[in-house]
Design an enzyme around this catalytic site. Structure first.
Site, PDB file in Angstrom:
ATOM      1  N   CYS A 155      -4.578   0.796  -5.853  1.00  0.00           N
ATOM      2  CA  CYS A 155      -4.443   1.436  -7.041  1.00  0.00           C
ATOM      3  C   CYS A 155      -3.765   2.756  -6.681  1.00  0.00           C
ATOM      4  CB  CYS A 155      -5.749   1.505  -7.814  1.00  0.00           C
ATOM      5  SG  CYS A 155      -6.890   2.655  -6.976  1.00  0.00           S
ATOM      6  N   PHE A 190      -9.669  -7.908  -7.421  1.00  0.00           N
ATOM      7  CA  PHE A 190      -9.475  -8.455  -6.209  1.00  0.00           C
ATOM      8  C   PHE A 190      -8.953  -7.703  -5.079  1.00  0.00           C
ATOM      9  CE2 PHE A 190      -5.031  -8.363  -7.527  1.00  0.00           C
ATOM     10  CZ  PHE A 190      -4.546  -8.170  -6.441  1.00  0.00           C
ATOM     11  N   GLU A 201       3.344  -1.054 -13.896  1.00  0.00           N
ATOM     12  CA  GLU A 201       2.543  -1.219 -12.506  1.00  0.00           C
ATOM     13  C   GLU A 201       3.041  -2.518 -11.934  1.00  0.00           C
ATOM     14  OE1 GLU A 201      -1.625  -2.149 -12.420  1.00  0.00           O
ATOM     15  OE2 GLU A 201      -1.921  -0.850 -10.802  1.00  0.00           O
ATOM     16  N   LYS A 208     -20.602  -8.304 -10.496  1.00  0.00           N
ATOM     17  CA  LYS A 208     -19.971  -9.529 -10.919  1.00  0.00           C
ATOM     18  C   LYS A 208     -18.645  -9.177  -9.829  1.00  0.00           C
ATOM     19  CE  LYS A 208     -16.510 -10.765 -13.120  1.00  0.00           C
ATOM     20  NZ  LYS A 208     -15.424 -11.347 -12.264  1.00  0.00           N
ATOM     21  N   SER A 255      -7.372  -3.984 -13.996  1.00  0.00           N
ATOM     22  CA  SER A 255      -6.259  -3.753 -14.967  1.00  0.00           C
ATOM     23  C   SER A 255      -6.568  -3.075 -16.238  1.00  0.00           C
ATOM     24  CB  SER A 255      -5.399  -5.011 -15.253  1.00  0.00           C
ATOM     25  OG  SER A 255      -6.312  -5.823 -15.856  1.00  0.00           O
ATOM     26  N   GLU A 291     -13.134 -13.083  -9.394  1.00  0.00           N
ATOM     27  CA  GLU A 291     -13.558 -14.569  -8.978  1.00  0.00           C
ATOM     28  C   GLU A 291     -12.497 -14.977  -8.148  1.00  0.00           C
ATOM     29  OE1 GLU A 291     -12.550 -12.920 -11.583  1.00  0.00           O
ATOM     30  OE2 GLU A 291     -11.595 -14.267 -13.051  1.00  0.00           O
ATOM     31  N   ARG A 292     -11.386 -13.990  -7.860  1.00  0.00           N
ATOM     32  CA  ARG A 292     -10.382 -14.731  -6.665  1.00  0.00           C
ATOM     33  C   ARG A 292     -10.868 -14.112  -5.222  1.00  0.00           C
ATOM     34  NH1 ARG A 292      -4.948 -12.114  -9.205  1.00  0.00           N
ATOM     35  NH2 ARG A 292      -6.414 -10.923 -10.555  1.00  0.00           N
TER      36      ARG A 292
HETATM   37  P1  NAD Z   1      -8.306  -7.776 -13.563  1.00  0.00           P
HETATM   38  O1  NAD Z   1      -8.195  -6.828 -14.673  1.00  0.00           O
HETATM   39  O2  NAD Z   1      -7.510  -8.963 -13.618  1.00  0.00           O
HETATM   40  O3  NAD Z   1      -9.731  -8.225 -13.151  1.00  0.00           O
HETATM   41  C1  NAD Z   1     -10.840  -7.235 -12.760  1.00  0.00           C
HETATM   42  C2  NAD Z   1     -12.045  -7.744 -13.184  1.00  0.00           C
HETATM   43  O4  NAD Z   1     -12.191  -8.123 -14.662  1.00  0.00           O
HETATM   44  C3  NAD Z   1     -12.450  -9.175 -12.767  1.00  0.00           C
HETATM   45  O5  NAD Z   1     -13.855  -9.256 -12.254  1.00  0.00           O
HETATM   46  C4  NAD Z   1     -12.342 -10.188 -13.622  1.00  0.00           C
HETATM   47  O6  NAD Z   1     -12.918 -11.294 -13.610  1.00  0.00           O
HETATM   48  C5  NAD Z   1     -12.634  -9.760 -15.121  1.00  0.00           C
HETATM   49  N1  NAD Z   1     -11.550 -10.036 -16.226  1.00  0.00           N
HETATM   50  C6  NAD Z   1     -10.178 -10.327 -15.984  1.00  0.00           C
HETATM   51  N2  NAD Z   1      -9.888 -10.712 -17.306  1.00  0.00           N
HETATM   52  C7  NAD Z   1     -10.751 -10.366 -17.919  1.00  0.00           C
HETATM   53  C8  NAD Z   1     -10.968 -10.403 -19.493  1.00  0.00           C
HETATM   54  N3  NAD Z   1      -9.720 -10.998 -20.340  1.00  0.00           N
HETATM   55  N4  NAD Z   1     -11.978 -10.350 -20.128  1.00  0.00           N
HETATM   56  C9  NAD Z   1     -13.032  -9.781 -19.288  1.00  0.00           C
HETATM   57  N5  NAD Z   1     -12.915  -9.699 -18.043  1.00  0.00           N
HETATM   58  C10 NAD Z   1     -11.678  -9.995 -17.309  1.00  0.00           C
HETATM   59  O7  NAD Z   1      -7.651  -6.618 -12.208  1.00  0.00           O
HETATM   60  P2  NAD Z   1      -7.379  -7.269 -10.691  1.00  0.00           P
HETATM   61  O8  NAD Z   1      -5.892  -8.206 -10.939  1.00  0.00           O
HETATM   62  O9  NAD Z   1      -8.483  -8.178 -10.135  1.00  0.00           O
HETATM   63  O10 NAD Z   1      -7.077  -6.164 -10.033  1.00  0.00           O
HETATM   64  C11 NAD Z   1      -5.881  -5.439 -10.025  1.00  0.00           C
HETATM   65  C12 NAD Z   1      -5.637  -4.422 -11.039  1.00  0.00           C
HETATM   66  O11 NAD Z   1      -7.045  -3.245 -10.742  1.00  0.00           O
HETATM   67  C13 NAD Z   1      -4.604  -3.264 -11.055  1.00  0.00           C
HETATM   68  O12 NAD Z   1      -4.427  -2.842 -12.443  1.00  0.00           O
HETATM   69  C14 NAD Z   1      -5.149  -1.915 -10.070  1.00  0.00           C
HETATM   70  O13 NAD Z   1      -4.463  -0.884 -10.424  1.00  0.00           O
HETATM   71  C15 NAD Z   1      -6.670  -1.834 -10.584  1.00  0.00           C
HETATM   72  N6  NAD Z   1      -7.451  -1.206  -9.765  1.00  0.00           N
HETATM   73  C16 NAD Z   1      -7.493   0.217  -9.895  1.00  0.00           C
HETATM   74  C17 NAD Z   1      -8.607   0.879  -9.337  1.00  0.00           C
HETATM   75  C18 NAD Z   1      -8.656   2.328  -9.712  1.00  0.00           C
HETATM   76  O14 NAD Z   1      -9.490   3.101  -8.751  1.00  0.00           O
HETATM   77  N7  NAD Z   1      -8.067   2.725 -10.994  1.00  0.00           N
HETATM   78  C19 NAD Z   1      -8.764   0.338  -8.040  1.00  0.00           C
HETATM   79  C20 NAD Z   1      -8.605  -1.060  -7.826  1.00  0.00           C
HETATM   80  C21 NAD Z   1      -7.768  -1.722  -8.596  1.00  0.00           C
END
Ligand code: NAD
Length: 496
Positions: free
Chosen positions: A282, A150, A382, A174, A227, A177-178
């Site tokens: 991140c 997101f 984090e 994909k 995450s 969704e947020r």
């Molecule tokens: P998230 O892990 O909740 O969601 C990311 C994606 O995974 C979304 O598209 C979501 O639909 C999907 N998803 C969520 N739960 C799932 C599950 N149980 N099974 C399968 N798919 C699932 O992350 P977020 O809250 O949207 O983003 C924030 C996180 O992303 C933070 O931890 C941040 O550090 C990380 N991030 C990392 C980088 C990097 O370059 N390392 C860059 C941006 C964000």
């Protein structure tokens, strides 16, 4: 404003068959601004089928032709930059300036992907043996899927798909969704460009769509950003199906300052890193580490000065410098993380949970806590919110040891005026993205991006030159022409 969103494949916007949707909420106003469809397995199958069919001719389209629609898209993104930035503000909560930065970084990815005719060049050598020449090509692999978070609704999808498509693959995004509205708008622009049917596609949804994509036999590889727990799941699922996968995970970023640093400029950069994008980056700083008493006193004083300049509010207001966090759950989690740090012995210098002016929205004021030690959860977890932890150490060695003891290793920064301090830091530190006198050391589109340890699962980093290695395989061709002479044994004495 209410919006109903559609999937996109075969150059058509398609309504989902599933009645289940999820609300998209403006985090500054708590208004429901859209309902995102939670697509089904059947819909993923249809998108993959379309992308697979498109790949057959796209892979043999000259690279110079494949990049032409990207030029069209770049122009459209620039023409619509203001509208896209407003959408990012509305669904993510960023300030307008941060939203513009998010989009600009995305546009830069498109620009660099247009250099694919050069990036994708192979290599060759004649006479590897008498009369035999050898060369290799980068050959595209098929259908790739991208799953994005997101926090950067515009930039992160562009880390992947323009490079995938320019190098001859087809793609299914994909989006989170947020924050699906940014992608929806960008796909309306994509639709106006000359991408052939099925080359670039989008399926909205959540966990179910992710699982279908990661397990689909016709998906060649997966790009994931989010995450760490989900990054691990995606990595495992995709690997099980023998797919290529790069999964970028969470972070805990430390920034170190030594007594000889320029405190005026450095602390401003450190505070911007921690509070920019409400700490939801991140690459956001989380723990500020001062080496020695003198540095600690100056750091604390300057941090408190900088906090006075932070203006909390709706990102659409040009005076705002700190917008809301993404959701009520995120706000609640951050509040609990602050309390846990206090319960474990940290001291609150500024409590951002108090005196919030807005009665609606997921706002937090900036928080500063001190006396953070490595025994506390705060030192490792984090937080992803506008919270700064201050830590004092006796030496650079201690700072490096603390950083290298973390599970995450996305980025770290050092603020110093001493070259040998910098060299020691760079040589000994684990995170693979390092800033020197820089608060947000994000590699540009023409370099590659990615952390290490629990911040990155995979072998090949994202965007820039690495993307060619990720999205293609090397095909080696050894050619013999009998007219060029008789092949000889390479080392003549072995034949004697
Ligand atoms: P998230 O892990 O909740 O969601 C990311 C994606 O995974 C979304 O598209 C979501 O639909 C999907 N998803 C969520 N739960 C799932 C599950 N149980 N099974 C399968 N798919 C699932 O992350 P977020 O809250 O949207 O983003 C924030 C996180 O992303 C933070 O931890 C941040 O550090 C990380 N991030 C990392 C980088 C990097 O370059 N390392 C860059 C941006 C964000």
């Amino acid at each position: 404003m209410e919006n109903s969103l559609k999937n996109y494949w075969g150059k058509q916007f398609i309504e989902t068959k599933n009645l289940a949707t999820q609300e998209v909420i403006n985090p500054a106003t708590e208004e429901v601004i859209a309902h995102v469809p939670l697509s089904t397995n059947d819909e993923v199958n249809l998108a993959v089928k379309t992308a697979k069919e498109a790949f057959t001719s796209w892979k043999n389209t000259p690279t110079i032709d494949r990049i032409q629609p990207l030029f069209e898209l770049k122009a459209k993104l620039e023409q619509n930059a203001h509208e896209i930035s407003k959408i990012i503000v509305a669904e993510n909560g960023k300030t307008m300036k941060e939203a513009q930065g998010d989009l600009l970084r995305g546009i830069q990815m498109v620009e660099v992907a247009t250099s694919m005719p050069t990036l994708i060049m192979g290599d060759c050598q004649n006479q590897i043996a008498k009369g035999i020449d050898s060369n290799f090509y980068h050959r595209s692999l098929g259908v790739f899927a991208g799953i994005t978070p997101f926090n950067f609704p515009a930039m992160v999808p562009f880390w992947f798909w323009p490079f995938a498509v320019a190098s001859g693959n087809s793609y299914i995004l994909k989006p989170s969704e947020r924050v699906p509205l940014t992608s929806q708008y960008i796909f309306e622009l994509i639709d106006q460009c000359d991408f052939p049917k099925g080359v670039i596609n989008m399926v909205h949804g959540g966990k179910d769509v992710v699982e279908s994509l990661c397990q689909h036999p016709d998906i060649a590889g997966v790009n994931f950003v989010g995450s760490t727990p989900v990054a691990k799941l995606v990595y495992d699922m995709a690997h099980k199906g023998y797919k290529r996968v790069q999964a970028l995970g969470g972070a805990k970023n430390y920034m170190v300052i030594t007594a000889d640093a320029d405190f005026n400029q450095s602390v401003k950069a450190m505070v911007d890193s921690c509070y920019g994008c409400a700490g939801e980056r991140c690459l956001a700083g989380s723990v500020l580490v001062a080496v020695g008493d003198q540095a600690y006193t100056k750091l604390k004083e300057r941090v408190l000065e900088e906090i006075g300049k932070v203006k909390v509010g709706n990102g659409i207001d040009p005076n705002t410098t700190l917008g809301p966090v993404i959701s009520s759950q995120a706000k609640e989690r951050i509040i609990q993380d602050i309390q846990k740090a206090v319960d474990e012995g940290a001291t609150l210098l500024i409590d951002g949970r108090k005196n919030i002016q807005q009665d609606k929205g997921y706002f937090l004021n900036p928080t500063v806590i001190e006396n953070v030690t490595m025994g506390m959860e705060f030192a490792h977890k984090e937080i992803f919110g506008p919270v700064i932890g201050l830590m004092k150490v006796d030496s650079l060695d201690e700072a490096i040891k603390n950083i290298n003891s973390l599970e995450y290793a996305n980025t770290t920064s050092l603020f110093t005026n001493n070259g040998s301090t910098m060299q020691k830091f760079v040589n000994e530190i684990d995170p693979s993205m390092v800033g020197i006198n820089l608060g947000v050391p994000a590699p540009m589109a023409f370099f590659s991006f990615g952390g290490s340890k629990a911040s990155f699962f995979g072998d090949i980093k994202a965007h820039g030159p690495s993307s060619v290695e990720f999205f293609t395989q090397r095909q080696s061709i050894m050619t013999r022409w009998y007219s060029a002479g008789k092949e000889e044994i390479i080392n003549p004495q072995w034949g004697k």
